[in-house]
Write a protein that holds these residues in place. Sequence first.
Motif, PDB file in Angstrom:
ATOM      1  N   THR A  17     -51.780 -26.424  21.655  1.00 15.26           N
ATOM      2  CA  THR A  17     -53.094 -25.617  21.527  1.00 15.26           C
ATOM      3  C   THR A  17     -52.749 -24.024  21.868  1.00 15.26           C
ATOM      4  O   THR A  17     -53.150 -23.160  20.930  1.00 15.26           O
ATOM      5  CB  THR A  17     -54.267 -26.156  22.119  1.00 15.26           C
ATOM      6  OG1 THR A  17     -54.484 -27.438  21.762  1.00 15.26           O
ATOM      7  CG2 THR A  17     -55.593 -25.417  21.970  1.00 15.26           C
ATOM      8  N   VAL A  18     -52.137 -23.738  22.980  1.00 14.90           N
ATOM      9  CA  VAL A  18     -51.710 -22.558  23.444  1.00 14.90           C
ATOM     10  C   VAL A  18     -51.025 -21.904  22.500  1.00 14.90           C
ATOM     11  O   VAL A  18     -51.161 -20.695  22.158  1.00 14.90           O
ATOM     12  CB  VAL A  18     -51.386 -22.491  24.872  1.00 14.90           C
ATOM     13  CG1 VAL A  18     -50.906 -21.272  25.418  1.00 14.90           C
ATOM     14  CG2 VAL A  18     -52.550 -22.862  26.008  1.00 14.90           C
ATOM     15  N   MET A  19     -50.119 -22.556  22.093  1.00  8.12           N
ATOM     16  CA  MET A  19     -48.947 -22.138  21.204  1.00  8.12           C
ATOM     17  C   MET A  19     -49.682 -21.662  19.679  1.00  8.12           C
ATOM     18  O   MET A  19     -49.213 -20.658  19.209  1.00  8.12           O
ATOM     19  CB  MET A  19     -47.662 -22.916  20.793  1.00  8.12           C
ATOM     20  CG  MET A  19     -46.814 -23.162  21.959  1.00  8.12           C
ATOM     21  SD  MET A  19     -46.276 -21.637  22.498  1.00  8.12           S
ATOM     22  CE  MET A  19     -45.053 -20.872  21.082  1.00  8.12           C
ATOM     23  N   VAL A  20     -50.577 -22.484  19.354  1.00  9.47           N
ATOM     24  CA  VAL A  20     -51.163 -22.109  18.088  1.00  9.47           C
ATOM     25  C   VAL A  20     -52.010 -20.850  18.190  1.00  9.47           C
ATOM     26  O   VAL A  20     -51.948 -19.820  17.423  1.00  9.47           O
ATOM     27  CB  VAL A  20     -52.148 -23.306  17.581  1.00  9.47           C
ATOM     28  CG1 VAL A  20     -53.184 -22.654  16.661  1.00  9.47           C
ATOM     29  CG2 VAL A  20     -51.400 -24.437  17.072  1.00  9.47           C
ATOM     30  N   PHE A  21     -52.887 -20.794  19.286  1.00 13.03           N
ATOM     31  CA  PHE A  21     -53.530 -19.389  19.491  1.00 13.03           C
ATOM     32  C   PHE A  21     -52.474 -18.341  19.686  1.00 13.03           C
ATOM     33  O   PHE A  21     -53.035 -17.102  19.326  1.00 13.03           O
ATOM     34  CB  PHE A  21     -54.469 -19.647  20.734  1.00 13.03           C
ATOM     35  CG  PHE A  21     -55.595 -20.283  20.589  1.00 13.03           C
ATOM     36  CD1 PHE A  21     -56.661 -19.776  19.880  1.00 13.03           C
ATOM     37  CD2 PHE A  21     -55.817 -21.587  21.008  1.00 13.03           C
ATOM     38  CE1 PHE A  21     -57.876 -20.404  19.553  1.00 13.03           C
ATOM     39  CE2 PHE A  21     -57.142 -22.310  20.946  1.00 13.03           C
ATOM     40  CZ  PHE A  21     -58.069 -21.660  20.182  1.00 13.03           C
ATOM     41  N   ILE A  22     -51.515 -18.417  20.442  1.00 11.13           N
ATOM     42  CA  ILE A  22     -50.487 -17.296  20.476  1.00 11.13           C
ATOM     43  C   ILE A  22     -50.020 -16.706  19.217  1.00 11.13           C
ATOM     44  O   ILE A  22     -49.925 -15.614  18.851  1.00 11.13           O
ATOM     45  CB  ILE A  22     -49.481 -17.734  21.504  1.00 11.13           C
ATOM     46  CG1 ILE A  22     -50.022 -17.822  23.089  1.00 11.13           C
ATOM     47  CG2 ILE A  22     -48.206 -16.691  21.416  1.00 11.13           C
ATOM     48  CD1 ILE A  22     -48.887 -18.390  23.993  1.00 11.13           C
ATOM     49  N   MET A  23     -49.608 -17.835  18.448  1.00 11.98           N
ATOM     50  CA  MET A  23     -48.971 -17.385  17.064  1.00 11.98           C
ATOM     51  C   MET A  23     -50.054 -16.998  16.232  1.00 11.98           C
ATOM     52  O   MET A  23     -50.007 -16.131  15.482  1.00 11.98           O
ATOM     53  CB  MET A  23     -48.556 -18.735  16.451  1.00 11.98           C
ATOM     54  CG  MET A  23     -47.142 -19.145  17.058  1.00 11.98           C
ATOM     55  SD  MET A  23     -45.873 -18.064  17.392  1.00 11.98           S
ATOM     56  CE  MET A  23     -45.362 -17.820  15.662  1.00 11.98           C
ATOM     57  N   ALA A  24     -51.361 -17.164  16.097  1.00 11.99           N
ATOM     58  CA  ALA A  24     -52.392 -16.731  15.532  1.00 11.99           C
ATOM     59  C   ALA A  24     -52.712 -15.293  15.896  1.00 11.99           C
ATOM     60  O   ALA A  24     -52.977 -14.423  15.089  1.00 11.99           O
ATOM     61  CB  ALA A  24     -53.761 -17.529  15.680  1.00 11.99           C
TER      62      ALA A  24
ATOM     63  N   LEU B  68     -50.373 -13.106  17.451  1.00 16.89           N
ATOM     64  CA  LEU B  68     -49.119 -12.644  17.043  1.00 16.89           C
ATOM     65  C   LEU B  68     -49.454 -11.901  15.352  1.00 16.89           C
ATOM     66  O   LEU B  68     -49.001 -11.011  15.069  1.00 16.89           O
ATOM     67  CB  LEU B  68     -48.119 -13.184  17.295  1.00 16.89           C
ATOM     68  CG  LEU B  68     -47.707 -13.163  18.863  1.00 16.89           C
ATOM     69  CD1 LEU B  68     -46.314 -14.125  18.790  1.00 16.89           C
ATOM     70  CD2 LEU B  68     -47.494 -11.955  19.266  1.00 16.89           C
ATOM     71  N   THR B  69     -49.767 -13.142  14.745  1.00 17.20           N
ATOM     72  CA  THR B  69     -49.981 -13.037  13.149  1.00 17.20           C
ATOM     73  C   THR B  69     -51.045 -11.738  12.889  1.00 17.20           C
ATOM     74  O   THR B  69     -51.066 -11.038  12.063  1.00 17.20           O
ATOM     75  CB  THR B  69     -50.396 -14.296  12.612  1.00 17.20           C
ATOM     76  OG1 THR B  69     -49.201 -15.194  12.985  1.00 17.20           O
ATOM     77  CG2 THR B  69     -50.390 -14.183  11.138  1.00 17.20           C
ATOM     78  N   ALA B  70     -52.102 -11.949  13.701  1.00 15.33           N
ATOM     79  CA  ALA B  70     -53.093 -10.957  13.453  1.00 15.33           C
ATOM     80  C   ALA B  70     -52.737  -9.497  13.806  1.00 15.33           C
ATOM     81  O   ALA B  70     -52.998  -8.624  13.100  1.00 15.33           O
ATOM     82  CB  ALA B  70     -54.487 -11.233  14.340  1.00 15.33           C
ATOM     83  N   VAL B  71     -51.933  -9.577  14.864  1.00 20.09           N
ATOM     84  CA  VAL B  71     -51.534  -8.135  15.343  1.00 20.09           C
ATOM     85  C   VAL B  71     -50.320  -7.627  14.346  1.00 20.09           C
ATOM     86  O   VAL B  71     -50.671  -6.556  13.852  1.00 20.09           O
ATOM     87  CB  VAL B  71     -50.803  -8.334  16.614  1.00 20.09           C
ATOM     88  CG1 VAL B  71     -49.962  -6.769  17.096  1.00 20.09           C
ATOM     89  CG2 VAL B  71     -51.700  -8.275  17.510  1.00 20.09           C
ATOM     90  N   PHE B  72     -49.692  -8.530  13.707  1.00 19.16           N
ATOM     91  CA  PHE B  72     -48.460  -7.990  12.754  1.00 19.16           C
ATOM     92  C   PHE B  72     -49.381  -7.634  11.366  1.00 19.16           C
ATOM     93  O   PHE B  72     -48.917  -6.415  10.934  1.00 19.16           O
ATOM     94  CB  PHE B  72     -47.748  -9.315  12.218  1.00 19.16           C
ATOM     95  CG  PHE B  72     -46.782  -8.779  11.139  1.00 19.16           C
ATOM     96  CD1 PHE B  72     -45.659  -8.195  11.269  1.00 19.16           C
ATOM     97  CD2 PHE B  72     -47.195  -9.616   9.923  1.00 19.16           C
ATOM     98  CE1 PHE B  72     -44.988  -7.922  10.247  1.00 19.16           C
ATOM     99  CE2 PHE B  72     -46.382  -9.239   8.905  1.00 19.16           C
ATOM    100  CZ  PHE B  72     -45.139  -8.525   8.964  1.00 19.16           C
TER     101      PHE B  72
END
Length: 65
Positions: A32-39, A41-45
């Motif tokens: 769950t934490v990894m999903v939030f981190i990747m989301a 990072l994707t939003a920032v990108f």
Amino acid sequence: MATINPVQFLQQVRAEVSKVVWPTRREVLLTTVMVFIMAALTAVFFALVDLLIRYGLQGLLGMFG
């Protein structure tokens, strides 16, 4: 279509569910934490890409407009 006895069907369902390997609480938390981190990072990108495209188009239109 073959007819299946409801009792036999429920026994098969229970047998299949018993084969499932359920994740531990730690695994669920980590994924769950990894999903939030990747989301995030994707939003920032995509926000940065959006800004670059916006400034590029403004500069391009400013040269010809």
